[in-house]
Design an enzyme around this catalytic site. Structure first.
Site, PDB file in Angstrom:
ATOM      1  CD  GLU A 111      -3.017  -1.012   2.258  1.00 39.52           C
ATOM      2  OE1 GLU A 111      -4.176  -1.377   2.013  1.00 39.52           O
ATOM      3  OE2 GLU A 111      -2.669  -0.581   3.378  1.00 39.52           O
ATOM      4  CD  GLU A 167      -4.697  -5.832   3.132  1.00 39.86           C
ATOM      5  OE1 GLU A 167      -5.473  -5.035   3.707  1.00 39.86           O
ATOM      6  OE2 GLU A 167      -3.475  -5.848   3.332  1.00 39.86           O
TER       7      GLU A 167
END
Length: 611
Positions: free
Chosen positions: A182, A261
């Site tokens: 991320e 995710e």
């Protein structure tokens, strides 16, 4: 992209060409807009589990449960801070045996997706970076700082030594490896991302690589790399899923679609409400993704527990939000390893989309939990009577400056002539108990930006500032400078406070504590010890509602932090950590209970709604 970044990507292109022959025969590969396993289209049905958050004795059971839920893959981060607790000193033993966890997953019929970082977030202290990086003044993590990159390259090479035979390029179960994590939510340096990619390749990670970011176009642009599969992270219902993949399609075409995710639950902060997610909402999202041929990773399938000093923290502006010890995450498999209604809802959704010939295994018998009758702790010793040898320090400096990463640090100042006025500790990270001659008179909480208090100390008094590291911020720009203890100059009545005694208390070994029967004479942070018997087999939840704020150790193992503000009001105690017969419990109660505390073991966890 700057010129150096372009050159680096060109070099990577040459490396990829050199690896093309191996890729052609790889166990797992990316072919256009799909994944292939042994030359056939493959939908990844993954769930996240972190080996370090699950006692090793439970690995096989938890992985078998994941397989029975319908998953064919397990995803795990690799926690750099646990594997390299000091520079160059690596640990892959016992509960940190990464290769053994991966082999156990393979034996359970599961493939593996590996996320080695170096940054992982994961609600883990400092996002998984080792605290010793902060000892070097000016070092910047997640950047082109050569000191950081030298450390990350060494770490990758050591991890690769553990898992190389298990990579899909060599016929093993590790399908893919993630580049960073991320990064689009943190920075915008493609040179840095390309360097991490290069370090992974040079270490020996020759599997397909991927990046993982939120679906926002800006985050994808900042966090991805050319030629590397981008996956997206998000939560919500079917409409949210559709929107996430529409954004991915607008950003890049002809790539496999995968939820890196899918947040099927969420984590908790101390002093805030407990998070829970509808089983139906999660199952409907899984159902839709499988209907569209989209791969996914449930975050989390089983969360487990952030034992010891593992929990991290978040920061909303200037508001500090420490994470709870429990990492239950409202996951499909709960903290004690029991399937929840969410488990069965997701299992039913997956069962509707199985390839021809595949059948889900039967659900294993749920893990057992036990109750332990209430018992008291009847021995104690005050924290200020248990201090190690001090270091003389002109200034009260941060914890890392004294070579310490976790636990508590105590700053002592003696006032021969007394002291009166406003005590300003600059910045407390993260919770300070202030003691006058061994008794608590004030507490300062970083969550409330509390750094000052009034003092009125008589001549000859001793001031102790006991500071607790409650977890470094693990997400966002603040993580880069998350030093602990007192991190700015302290003053009294506007004048600098100098000449301190500093005591480091990482509390890695409690064997030197000298307990006596009864309560200490002064009311301040206190270690309490007791014993209890356990003849039944099973895990339990220690009821902490009668306690204030502190930590618990069972038979030398640090279960973690408790705090009466909730929402967590119990601590998970794994059955394998209990001895048949007598067990020792040590509690550090920071609020300084005047009477001996008592606890009991419950079959189920206790959560409360903060008032």
């Amino acid at each position: 992209m700057r010129f150096e970044g372009i050159k680096r990507l060109a070099m990577l292109g040459i490396m990829m060409t050199a690896l093309s022959a191996a890729a052609a025969t790889s166990h797992f590969s990316v072919v256009g807009d799909r994944f292939e396993l042994d030359g056939k289209p493959y939908i990844i049905r993954s769930g996240e589990m972190h080996y370090a958050r699950i006692p090793r004795a439970f690995w096989r059971e938890r992985l078998q449960q994941a397989r029975a839920m319908g998953l064919n893959t397990i995803t795990t981060y690799v926690f750099w801070n646990l594997h390299e607790p000091e520079p160059g000193r690596f640990d892959f033993r016992d509960n940190l045996d990464l290769a053994a966890f991966i082999r156990t997953a393979q034996e359970a019929g599961l493939n593996v997706v590996l996320r080695p970082g170096p940054y992982v977030c994961a609600e883990l202290d400092f996002g998984g970076f080792p605290a010793w990086l902060l000892r070097t003044p000016g070092l910047r993590v997640r950047s082109m700082d050569p000191r950081f990159l030298a450390a990350s390259a060494r770490y990758f090479k050591r991890v690769a030594q553990e898992v190389a035979p298990l990579l899909s390029s060599r016929g093993g179960p590790i399908l893919m490896t993630q580049v960073e994590n991320e990064y689009g939510s943190y920075g915008d340096d493609h040179d840095y991302m390309a360097t991490i990619q290069e370090q992974l390749r040079e270490a020996g990670f020759d599997t397909p690589l991927f990046t993982s970011d939120g679906p926002d176009p800006t985050l994808l642009d900042r966090g991805t790399l050319p030629g590397v599969t981008p996956v997206v992270n998000f939560n919500g219902g079917v409409d949210d899923v559709k929107e996430a993949f529409a954004q991915l399609a607008a950003f890049r075409q002809n790539v496999p679609r995968m939820a890196g995710e899918y947040w099927a639950g969420w984590f908790d902060h101390w002093g805030e409400r407990r998070h829970q997610t509808s089983p139906k909402l999660a199952a409907d999202a899984v159902d839709w993704m499988l209907e569209q041929g989209i791969s996914f990773n449930l975050y989390m399938a089983h969360g487990g527990t952030s034992f010891g000093w593992q929990p991290g923290a978040n920061s909303q502006g200037s508001t500090y939000q420490p994470d709870t010890t429990s990492y239950d995450y409202d996951a499909a498999i709960d903290e004690a390893g029991r399937p929840t209604p969410k488990f069965f809802a997701i299992r039913d959704a997956i069962a509707r989309h199985l390839p021809p010939g595949e059948r889900l295994p039967d659900v294993p018998k749920p893990a057992s939990t036990i109750a332990i009758p209430r018992f008291s702790l009847d021995e104690s010793v005050a924290l200020v009577d248990s201090l190690p040898k001090p270091v003389a320090s002109r200034l009260a400096r941060n914890m890392e400056a004294y070579g310490q990463g976790y636990g508590f640090i105590v700053y002592r100042k003696r006032f021969a002539d007394g002291a009166k006025g406003k005590l300003d500790l600059g910045a407390v990270r993260d919770y300070a108990h202030l003691l006058a001659d061994g008794s608590t008179f004030a507490a300062l909480d970083r969550r409330r930006n509390e750094n000052t208090t009034e003092v009125d100390l008589k001549a000859g008094s001793t001031l102790d500032v006991v500071v607790e590291n409650m977890g470094r911020v693990n997400f966002g720009p603040m993580l880069a400078d998350e030093r602990k203890g007192l991190v700015r100059s302290a003053s009294l009545a506007g004048k600098p406070l100098l000449d301190w005694e500093v005591f480091s208390m990482p509390l890695a070994d409690l064997s030197t504590l000298r307990f006596k029967r009864g309560a200490p004479a002064r009311q301040g942070p206190t270690f309490w010890r007791g014993h209890f018997r356990s003849d039944a087999q099973g895990s339990t939840f220690l009821d902490t509602r009668a306690l204030g704020k502190g930590h618990v150790w069972i038979n030398g193992r640090h279960l973690g932090r408790y705090w009466r503000i909730g929402p967590q009001q119990s601590l998970f105690l794994p059955g394998p950590w209990l001895r048949q017969g007598e067990n020792e419990i040590i509690i550090l109660d920071l609020d300084g209970a005047a009477e001996a505390p008592n606890v009991q073991g419950l079959r189920d966890p206790v959560f409360s709604t903060p008032g």
